[in-house]
Design a protein around this motif. Sequence first.
Motif, short mmCIF file in Angstrom:
data_model
loop_
_atom_site.label_atom_id
_atom_site.label_comp_id
_atom_site.label_asym_id
_atom_site.label_seq_id
_atom_site.Cartn_x
_atom_site.Cartn_y
_atom_site.Cartn_z
N GLN A 125 68.28 22.50 73.86
CA GLN A 125 68.90 21.30 73.29
C GLN A 125 70.38 21.55 73.04
OE1 GLN A 125 66.64 19.79 70.06
NE2 GLN A 125 68.10 18.15 69.53
N ARG A 126 71.18 20.49 73.24
CA ARG A 126 72.62 20.45 73.02
C ARG A 126 73.43 21.20 74.09
NH1 ARG A 126 70.82 20.92 67.75
NH2 ARG A 126 71.28 23.14 67.63
N GLN A 127 72.78 21.67 75.15
CA GLN A 127 73.56 22.23 76.25
C GLN A 127 74.31 21.11 76.97
OE1 GLN A 127 70.49 24.14 78.54
NE2 GLN A 127 70.98 26.19 77.78
N LEU A 128 75.56 21.37 77.32
CA LEU A 128 76.32 20.45 78.15
C LEU A 128 76.06 20.82 79.61
CD1 LEU A 128 79.70 20.37 76.20
CD2 LEU A 128 77.79 18.75 76.08
N VAL A 129 75.63 19.85 80.40
CA VAL A 129 75.24 20.14 81.78
C VAL A 129 75.96 19.18 82.72
CG1 VAL A 129 72.99 21.11 81.19
CG2 VAL A 129 73.20 18.64 81.59
N ARG A 130 76.01 19.60 83.98
CA ARG A 130 76.61 18.77 85.03
C ARG A 130 75.65 18.70 86.19
NH1 ARG A 130 82.80 19.47 86.82
NH2 ARG A 130 82.96 18.30 84.87
N ALA A 131 75.50 17.51 86.77
CA ALA A 131 74.66 17.30 87.96
C ALA A 131 75.54 16.77 89.08
CB ALA A 131 73.54 16.31 87.64
N TRP A 132 75.26 17.22 90.32
CA TRP A 132 76.03 16.79 91.48
C TRP A 132 75.19 15.92 92.40
CZ3 TRP A 132 76.98 21.32 89.06
CH2 TRP A 132 78.32 21.67 88.81
N HIS A 133 75.85 15.00 93.06
CA HIS A 133 75.20 14.13 94.03
C HIS A 133 74.76 14.94 95.24
CE1 HIS A 133 75.00 10.90 97.11
NE2 HIS A 133 74.65 10.13 96.09
N GLY A 134 73.70 14.48 95.91
CA GLY A 134 73.15 15.20 97.06
C GLY A 134 74.08 15.27 98.26
N SER A 135 75.17 14.52 98.23
CA SER A 135 76.14 14.61 99.32
C SER A 135 76.87 15.96 99.32
CB SER A 135 77.16 13.48 99.21
OG SER A 135 77.92 13.63 98.02
N GLY A 136 76.86 16.63 98.16
CA GLY A 136 77.58 17.90 98.05
C GLY A 136 79.06 17.74 97.79
N GLU A 137 79.54 16.50 97.68
CA GLU A 137 80.96 16.30 97.40
C GLU A 137 81.28 16.85 96.01
OE1 GLU A 137 83.33 15.27 99.27
OE2 GLU A 137 82.08 14.80 101.01
N PRO A 138 82.27 17.72 95.87
CA PRO A 138 82.52 18.36 94.57
C PRO A 138 82.95 17.38 93.49
CG PRO A 138 84.25 18.91 96.15
CD PRO A 138 83.18 18.22 96.93
N GLY A 171 66.46 16.79 92.49
CA GLY A 171 66.27 18.13 93.05
C GLY A 171 67.48 19.02 92.92
N GLY A 172 68.60 18.47 92.48
CA GLY A 172 69.82 19.26 92.36
C GLY A 172 69.89 20.02 91.05
N PRO A 173 70.84 20.93 90.93
CA PRO A 173 70.92 21.78 89.74
C PRO A 173 71.54 21.07 88.56
CG PRO A 173 72.71 22.31 91.24
CD PRO A 173 71.86 21.27 91.93
N LEU A 174 71.03 21.40 87.40
CA LEU A 174 71.68 21.06 86.13
C LEU A 174 72.44 22.31 85.70
CD1 LEU A 174 68.81 19.08 84.42
CD2 LEU A 174 71.08 18.17 84.91
N TRP A 175 73.75 22.24 85.80
CA TRP A 175 74.58 23.43 85.60
C TRP A 175 75.14 23.45 84.19
CZ3 TRP A 175 75.75 27.80 88.18
CH2 TRP A 175 76.87 28.53 87.75
N SER A 176 74.94 24.58 83.51
CA SER A 176 75.52 24.78 82.19
C SER A 176 76.76 25.65 82.34
CB SER A 176 74.52 25.46 81.25
OG SER A 176 75.17 25.93 80.09
N ASN A 177 77.90 25.07 82.04
CA ASN A 177 79.14 25.82 82.16
C ASN A 177 79.20 26.95 81.13
OD1 ASN A 177 81.70 26.21 83.35
ND2 ASN A 177 82.68 25.27 81.57
N GLU A 178 78.64 26.70 79.94
CA GLU A 178 78.68 27.72 78.89
C GLU A 178 77.84 28.93 79.29
OE1 GLU A 178 77.95 28.12 74.07
OE2 GLU A 178 77.07 26.46 75.17
N GLU A 179 76.66 28.69 79.85
CA GLU A 179 75.80 29.80 80.26
C GLU A 179 76.20 30.37 81.62
OE1 GLU A 179 73.91 30.98 78.17
OE2 GLU A 179 73.55 29.38 76.73
N GLY A 180 76.98 29.60 82.40
CA GLY A 180 77.32 30.04 83.74
C GLY A 180 76.09 30.13 84.61
N ALA A 181 75.17 29.16 84.48
CA ALA A 181 73.88 29.25 85.17
C ALA A 181 73.27 27.87 85.32
CB ALA A 181 72.93 30.16 84.38
#
Length: 739
Positions: A125-138, A171-181
Motif C-alpha cells: 500500500q502507498r507505493q507510487l507506480v507507473r504503467a506503460w501502454h502496450g505500444s511500448g512508447e516511453p 499484462g504490463g509492469p507496474l513499476w515502483s520507482n522507489e523500489e527500482g522494481a
Amino acid sequence: MGWFHAHGSLSRPAVSILAKADGRPAGAGVLLPRRHLLTCAHVVNSALGKDQLAPDHPGPIAVPVRLHGPEHTVEAEAELAVWIPPRTDDGGLGAFEWNGDLAVLRLSAALPPAIEPPRWHPMAQRQLVRAWHGSGEPGVFADAEVSECDGRFGYFDGAERALDIEPAYSGGPLWSNEEGAVVGLVTAKLRIQGTLRRAWGIPWQRVARELHDAGAGHLLPRQPEEDVRDHPGYAELVSLLDGPLPRSEGWIRSCRTVARQCGLGHRADGVPSADEFAHLLLTRGRALPALVEAVRGTAGPAADDLLAIGRRCGLPKLLSPGEHERLLVLLRALPTAAAAGVPGAVRAALPLAALPAALLTGGEGRHGSEGGRGGDGGHGDEGGNGAGPAGRFEALIAHLEGLHGDSSPLDDGVMAVPGLLRAVEFVAAGCCPADQRIALRRWNAAVARRLGVHDAAMTERRLEAEQWAQSASRGSAPRVVAKLDPYGPPSGGTSATAREEPERYRLRLWCDDGDGLRQVSDDSERPRGAEEVAQEIFAAVGSLRRPDPSGPRPVIELIVDRDALEVPVDRWKAAGPGAVLPMRLGTPYPLVVNCPELRELNGGTMLDQWRERWVRLDAEEPVHIDDATAPDPEAVCGLVMERLTARVTIDVAAHRRTGVVQMCLAAGIPVVLWDRSGEAGSPAVRHAAGVSARELPEAVRTYRTKTLQRPEEYSGRPVLAWADAGRALPRLDLADPTE
C-alpha cells in the motif's frame, strides 16, 4: 529501500504483445529470465481474437511480440509455455475480480545483452507506480498510487488526475520507482461513479504463488534477497566491508562512484550497510570492479582483497562499467580495415583459448546490442550476442573477461596479465592507426594498474605484441597492383598465329609499400605482349621499398574483368636478353586475381556482404563446391548464401566452372580457389585444403613452383581470387578502349 536504488525505469524493457490479425498491441508483458515473458492470459486471448476471459487452453500457439530495449527494438515470435486461465468461480471474489489470468511465453530466439529482465519486489500500500501502454512508447504511461493490496489483488488510483488505463495496458509492469522494481501486472479497470477511474492488478506475491502452483516456479526471477547469503563470497565480502575499508579516506565518495557507474541512485546521506553492499557486489556483474577502481588509490590492500574474492568465487566480470564502455568506444571507432584484423590479433594473442567463431564474427542474430550502460543487472544473462561489429565486440569482450585462467596470481603474488589485456595489446600493435594505438594502450595501462598488474609484465606483453605485428603477414605484404585490359591479337597476325600467341594488353601498374598506392606505369595505352607484361611487373616488384627483407614476399594482384579470370598470367615469363632465369610470374611471388566488376554487379548489398565476409575470414569454415554438393546454379546460390562464408574452393566439371566461379565472386566471397586445368578431383585444390585462409597465396605460389619441378605429379593450374576488403584498390577511370 536501501542506500542504493534504481534510477527511474531504466531497467524496465517494454514488451508489446501483438494481435495476430493486424499486429496492433493487444497488451503488454514483462521479461523473465531464460527467454521467457510474463503477461495476462486474457492478453493472449485478445491477441488470438478470442473472448478475453475464455479459460480453454489455446493449444500450441505463438504470438508476435516486440521488445523495446534502451536503444533497439527486437521483434520475435513467442510460444505459449504456461497457461493459468482466468478463474471467476473461485470463492471470495468481488463482482469485478478474478484469479489466475497469467501466461508465460517463450521467445523463439535469444535477446541482445542490453535487454535484461527487471527486478521484482512485493506490492504494498502507498507505493507510487507507473504503467506503460502496450505500444511500448516511453511517453504513453499512467501514474498511480497503490491504495489497497491484500496479496491477491492490488488496487491503484490516479494520484492527481483521472487514471486512464486502456485494455492495451493489460499484462504490463507496474513499476515502483522507489523500489527500482516491478511490483505487479496491470490487469483490469473499474468504472465507478464520478470521474475517478480505479484499476487493479496482480501483485508480485500472487504471481509467484500462481506460478509455483502451476509447476513453473523455476521460471521466476531469482530474488537477490533469497540467495546471496548462501553465496561462497558473501561472508568474506561482509567481513571486508565491515572492517577497515569503510573507515578509509574517501569511502563516501567511493560508494557514490560505484552507484553512478552501475547506473544506480543513492541516498543523500550515510553509506550502504555491509550487507547491502555485499548484495550489490554479488548481483551486479561490474559492481566489484567498480569498487576496486574507486578504492585503488586510497586503499590498495583492500582492493587486492576484493579482487582475490572475485577470483576465488568466480565473479565473471573483469572490467568496471566505465572501463567496459571506454573499450567499446575505442573498438567501435576502428576503421573497417583495422576492425577486419581484430579476429586474427585475438587468435594470435590467445592461441590456446577457446574462441567460438560466433564471438569473432557477430553470431547468427541480427539484433543490435549497443544500447545500455556498461553495468549489467546480474540477472537473466542468457541474452544472445549482438550482431554486426558493435555487437561482435561486446560479445567478444564478455567472453575474454571470463578467462580467469589467464588472471591467476603468479607464485610471487604478482597479478598475471589477464587474457583480455593481452588481446588488447595485440589489437593495438597489429590493427590500429597510431592515434588509436596510443588510446588503446593507455586504456590497457589504466586497467592494469587498477588490477595490480606489474608494469614489467605489461611491457613484456607489449613487446610480444609488437614482435607478432612485425612478423605477421596479415595485410602487411607489399604489393604490385596490375590492371590488365585485353587489346586484341597482334596486328597483322593470322588466325593461326592468334591462336598460338597470347593477346596483347594495356597495362597500368601501382605499387603499395604500406603507405598507399602510387602509380608507377607510363604509356598505359600501348599494347604489350605477355612477356613484356611480365617484365614490367617484375620491374615494379623490384622497385618496392621493403624495410624488413625478412618479412612476407610481395604480392602481385591482377585486376581483371570477368572474361580474363583464367588468363594464365601466372605462367608468363619475362622477355629480354637479361632474363637468364626462366621465371614465371606466379612462382617467385604470390599472384592473385581480383574482379571488382563481378563484385559490383548487384550494388551496395553484395559490397556490404563482401566486407562482412572478409571480417569472418579467420572464423568461418571454408565451403567446398563440387558437382555433388551443388549440381545446378540454384544449389550453388543456396550454398553460398546459407551463411557469410569467406572462402570457397571449387572443383566442378570444366563446362560449369566459369559460371560457378562468377556466381561466387558476384556474391561477394573474397577468397575463391579453383583449378583452370579442368582435371576432375583437382590436385591443386586438394593441396590447399588444409591451409589456413591467410596462408593461401603463399601455398598456391609454392604449388606453382612444384608444377615446374614435377609437372606429372603437380598437374593442377590453381587460380586464386583474393579481394582484401581492408586494402584499397586504385581508382579505375573507365574509358572507351578505342579513344
